[in-house]
Design a protein around this motif. Structure first.
Motif, PDB file in Angstrom:
ATOM      1  N   TYR A 192     -34.221 -15.797 -41.334  1.00  9.93           N
ATOM      2  CA  TYR A 192     -34.217 -17.195 -40.905  1.00  9.93           C
ATOM      3  C   TYR A 192     -35.039 -17.330 -39.621  1.00  9.93           C
ATOM      4  O   TYR A 192     -34.722 -16.699 -38.604  1.00  9.93           O
ATOM      5  N   LEU A 193     -36.088 -18.147 -39.666  1.00 10.95           N
ATOM      6  CA  LEU A 193     -37.011 -18.284 -38.553  1.00 10.95           C
ATOM      7  C   LEU A 193     -36.496 -19.288 -37.530  1.00 10.95           C
ATOM      8  O   LEU A 193     -36.234 -20.452 -37.864  1.00 10.95           O
ATOM      9  N   VAL A 194     -36.361 -18.839 -36.297  1.00 13.91           N
ATOM     10  CA  VAL A 194     -35.837 -19.668 -35.213  1.00 13.91           C
ATOM     11  C   VAL A 194     -36.898 -19.773 -34.123  1.00 13.91           C
ATOM     12  O   VAL A 194     -37.412 -18.750 -33.652  1.00 13.91           O
ATOM     13  N   VAL A 195     -37.228 -20.997 -33.737  1.00 18.41           N
ATOM     14  CA  VAL A 195     -38.200 -21.218 -32.669  1.00 18.41           C
ATOM     15  C   VAL A 195     -37.496 -21.080 -31.327  1.00 18.41           C
ATOM     16  O   VAL A 195     -36.398 -21.610 -31.121  1.00 18.41           O
ATOM     17  N   GLU A 196     -38.119 -20.376 -30.409  1.00 14.79           N
ATOM     18  CA  GLU A 196     -37.471 -20.016 -29.151  1.00 14.79           C
ATOM     19  C   GLU A 196     -37.200 -21.215 -28.244  1.00 14.79           C
ATOM     20  O   GLU A 196     -36.244 -21.211 -27.468  1.00 14.79           O
ATOM     21  N   ASP A 197     -38.015 -22.284 -28.347  1.00 12.76           N
ATOM     22  CA  ASP A 197     -37.871 -23.374 -27.382  1.00 12.76           C
ATOM     23  C   ASP A 197     -38.158 -24.708 -28.070  1.00 12.76           C
ATOM     24  O   ASP A 197     -38.818 -24.774 -29.100  1.00 12.76           O
ATOM     25  N   LYS A 198     -37.630 -25.787 -27.500  1.00 10.44           N
ATOM     26  CA  LYS A 198     -37.922 -27.177 -27.865  1.00 10.44           C
ATOM     27  C   LYS A 198     -37.361 -27.625 -29.208  1.00 10.44           C
ATOM     28  O   LYS A 198     -37.745 -28.681 -29.702  1.00 10.44           O
ATOM     29  N   THR A 199     -36.475 -26.867 -29.824  1.00  9.57           N
ATOM     30  CA  THR A 199     -35.920 -27.317 -31.103  1.00  9.57           C
ATOM     31  C   THR A 199     -34.432 -27.646 -31.008  1.00  9.57           C
ATOM     32  O   THR A 199     -33.806 -27.943 -32.021  1.00  9.57           O
ATOM     33  N   ARG A 200     -33.849 -27.582 -29.811  1.00  6.49           N
ATOM     34  CA  ARG A 200     -32.461 -27.978 -29.653  1.00  6.49           C
ATOM     35  C   ARG A 200     -32.303 -29.454 -29.993  1.00  6.49           C
ATOM     36  O   ARG A 200     -33.176 -30.247 -29.641  1.00  6.49           O
ATOM     37  N   PRO A 201     -31.268 -29.913 -30.677  1.00  7.98           N
ATOM     38  CA  PRO A 201     -30.098 -29.159 -31.111  1.00  7.98           C
ATOM     39  C   PRO A 201     -30.207 -28.576 -32.525  1.00  7.98           C
ATOM     40  O   PRO A 201     -29.226 -28.103 -33.055  1.00  7.98           O
ATOM     41  N   PHE A 202     -31.390 -28.655 -33.140  1.00 11.14           N
ATOM     42  CA  PHE A 202     -31.532 -28.085 -34.482  1.00 11.14           C
ATOM     43  C   PHE A 202     -31.379 -26.570 -34.442  1.00 11.14           C
ATOM     44  O   PHE A 202     -30.739 -25.966 -35.302  1.00 11.14           O
ATOM     45  N   GLN A 203     -31.979 -25.959 -33.444  1.00  8.85           N
ATOM     46  CA  GLN A 203     -31.853 -24.515 -33.215  1.00  8.85           C
ATOM     47  C   GLN A 203     -31.631 -24.298 -31.721  1.00  8.85           C
ATOM     48  O   GLN A 203     -32.363 -24.844 -30.900  1.00  8.85           O
ATOM     49  N   ILE A 204     -30.627 -23.532 -31.378  1.00  8.32           N
ATOM     50  CA  ILE A 204     -30.306 -23.271 -29.976  1.00  8.32           C
ATOM     51  C   ILE A 204     -30.504 -21.789 -29.684  1.00  8.32           C
ATOM     52  O   ILE A 204     -29.945 -20.935 -30.381  1.00  8.32           O
ATOM     53  N   VAL A 205     -31.315 -21.508 -28.685  1.00  2.75           N
ATOM     54  CA  VAL A 205     -31.606 -20.122 -28.298  1.00  2.75           C
ATOM     55  C   VAL A 205     -31.254 -19.947 -26.828  1.00  2.75           C
ATOM     56  O   VAL A 205     -31.628 -20.773 -25.992  1.00  2.75           O
ATOM     57  N   GLU A 206     -30.529 -18.898 -26.527  1.00  3.15           N
ATOM     58  CA  GLU A 206     -30.170 -18.571 -25.147  1.00  3.15           C
ATOM     59  C   GLU A 206     -30.482 -17.104 -24.898  1.00  3.15           C
ATOM     60  O   GLU A 206     -30.007 -16.234 -25.632  1.00  3.15           O
ATOM     61  N   LYS A 207     -31.295 -16.858 -23.877  1.00  3.59           N
ATOM     62  CA  LYS A 207     -31.689 -15.494 -23.506  1.00  3.59           C
ATOM     63  C   LYS A 207     -32.256 -14.722 -24.698  1.00  3.59           C
ATOM     64  O   LYS A 207     -31.953 -13.552 -24.918  1.00  3.59           O
ATOM     65  N   GLY A 208     -33.064 -15.428 -25.493  1.00  3.74           N
ATOM     66  CA  GLY A 208     -33.732 -14.800 -26.618  1.00  3.74           C
ATOM     67  C   GLY A 208     -32.883 -14.618 -27.858  1.00  3.74           C
ATOM     68  O   GLY A 208     -33.361 -14.071 -28.858  1.00  3.74           O
ATOM     69  N   GLU A 209     -31.620 -15.071 -27.828  1.00  5.89           N
ATOM     70  CA  GLU A 209     -30.719 -14.902 -28.957  1.00  5.89           C
ATOM     71  C   GLU A 209     -30.384 -16.254 -29.590  1.00  5.89           C
ATOM     72  O   GLU A 209     -30.170 -17.243 -28.888  1.00  5.89           O
ATOM     73  N   SER A 210     -30.342 -16.292 -30.914  1.00  7.74           N
ATOM     74  CA  SER A 210     -29.962 -17.509 -31.629  1.00  7.74           C
ATOM     75  C   SER A 210     -28.482 -17.791 -31.402  1.00  7.74           C
ATOM     76  O   SER A 210     -27.634 -16.918 -31.616  1.00  7.74           O
ATOM     77  N   ARG A 211     -28.177 -19.017 -30.947  1.00  9.69           N
ATOM     78  CA  ARG A 211     -26.797 -19.399 -30.642  1.00  9.69           C
ATOM     79  C   ARG A 211     -26.386 -20.659 -31.392  1.00  9.69           C
ATOM     80  O   ARG A 211     -25.747 -21.544 -30.858  1.00  9.69           O
ATOM     81  N   GLY A 212     -26.738 -20.749 -32.639  1.00 11.79           N
ATOM     82  CA  GLY A 212     -26.328 -21.880 -33.452  1.00 11.79           C
ATOM     83  C   GLY A 212     -27.308 -23.031 -33.384  1.00 11.79           C
ATOM     84  O   GLY A 212     -28.493 -22.868 -33.140  1.00 11.79           O
ATOM     85  N   GLY A 213     -26.798 -24.232 -33.616  1.00  8.04           N
ATOM     86  CA  GLY A 213     -27.619 -25.419 -33.734  1.00  8.04           C
ATOM     87  C   GLY A 213     -27.372 -26.058 -35.090  1.00  8.04           C
ATOM     88  O   GLY A 213     -26.810 -25.434 -35.994  1.00  8.04           O
ATOM     89  N   ILE A 214     -27.775 -27.310 -35.254  1.00  7.15           N
ATOM     90  CA  ILE A 214     -27.478 -28.042 -36.487  1.00  7.15           C
ATOM     91  C   ILE A 214     -28.059 -27.338 -37.704  1.00  7.15           C
ATOM     92  O   ILE A 214     -27.355 -27.011 -38.664  1.00  7.15           O
TER      93      ILE A 214
END
Length: 276
Positions: A36-58
């Protein structure tokens, strides 16, 4: 040619069969891993990344729900956006899934859209100006204004207006900065998806002024759906499985609950999950 004796042949055959079995099992496992491809920045709340780790999101939670209790294992793979594009363009990663829109078509021939949308987008103009109407129907209504947009995002109508000098388009890198500039009156408006602005205004309440208004901008940037897109190398039955799971989770209300978890109740906002 020297022949192996029968006493030697048996262990060798057993070993070869064992190795073949391990190779087969390894390939089978690899085919059941969904990257599952997660973009590191600017996609919150669809994808949430903290310290390089995926932390959920819609969308991230939706993807996890799709493959829960299935034969597939989801592996979240976090990349900066430019690196992610190169990884896919160079075929460096197999068996992936991501979210996209036909208007963006971020992955081109490398991906295929699952034919059931997961979300609908709705764009708004966040502003503190009292002289603007609740709905912006024409670029003429914002002529001469300083309009913020996220850097590296495409806003065709605004880009054209800026090129003609009708508006002054100011690119920014952070939602917090955009919310603060509008709240302080240093910019006339911030155009973005309502769901993302709604989330970030909540995240940065300390810089969000009480004057903020949400103006309907859908006449300029029409609403459009977001879909999941999958690696073109997946067999057709994989996309069919994902589509069926999306339908099931929508009908059960699971997707609505995920959206509410991140955005709360509507509170008058015009963010619309996909209609059933």
């Amino acid at each position: 040619m020297m022949r192996l004796g029968s006493d030697v042949q048996k262990p060798v055959i057993v070993l070869l069969l064992a190795l073949w079995g391990l190779l087969f099992a390894s390939n089978a496992c690899a085919e059941n891993v969904v990257n599952y491809l997660v973009v590191e920045d600017k996609t919150r709340p669809f994808q949430i990344v903290e310290k390089g780790e995926s932390r959920g999101g819609i969308v991230s939670d939706m993807v996890d729900a799709i493959f829960a209790d299935s034969d597939y294992t989801v592996r979240h793979r976090v990349f900066p956006v430019n690196r992610l594009r190169k990884v896919i363009a160079n075929n460096e990663l197999d068996h992936w899934i991501a979210y996209d829109a036909p208007q963006w078509n971020s992955f081109g021939e490398h991906g295929q859209f699952v034919d059931v949308p997961v979300l609908n987008t709705h764009h708004v103009l966040l502003t503190c100006r009292e002289d603007l109407p609740a709905r912006i129907d024409s670029i003429r209504q914002i002529a001469g204004l300083r309009i913020l947009t996220l850097r590296h995002f495409d806003y065709v109508a605004l880009d054209r207006a800026a090129a003609k000098g009708t508006i002054r388009q100011l690119p920014i890198d952070r939602y917090e900065a955009g919310i603060q500039l509008v709240s302080l009156g240093r910019a006339d408006g911030f155009v973005e998806m309502e769901s993302r602005l709604q989330f970030h205004v909540g995240e940065h309440a300390e810089v969000a002024g009480p004057c903020l208004r949400w103006l309907d901008f859908s006449a300029i940037i029409p609403d459009f759906p977001l879909y999941l897109t999958v690696d073109s190398d997946w067999p057709p039955e994989f996309a069919a499985f994902v589509a069926e799971r999306i339908r099931s989770l929508q009908q059960s209300g699971a997707f609505d609950r995920i959206t509410t978890h991140y955005l709360g109740s509507d509170d008058g906002q015009d963010f619309r999950p996909v209609a059933q």
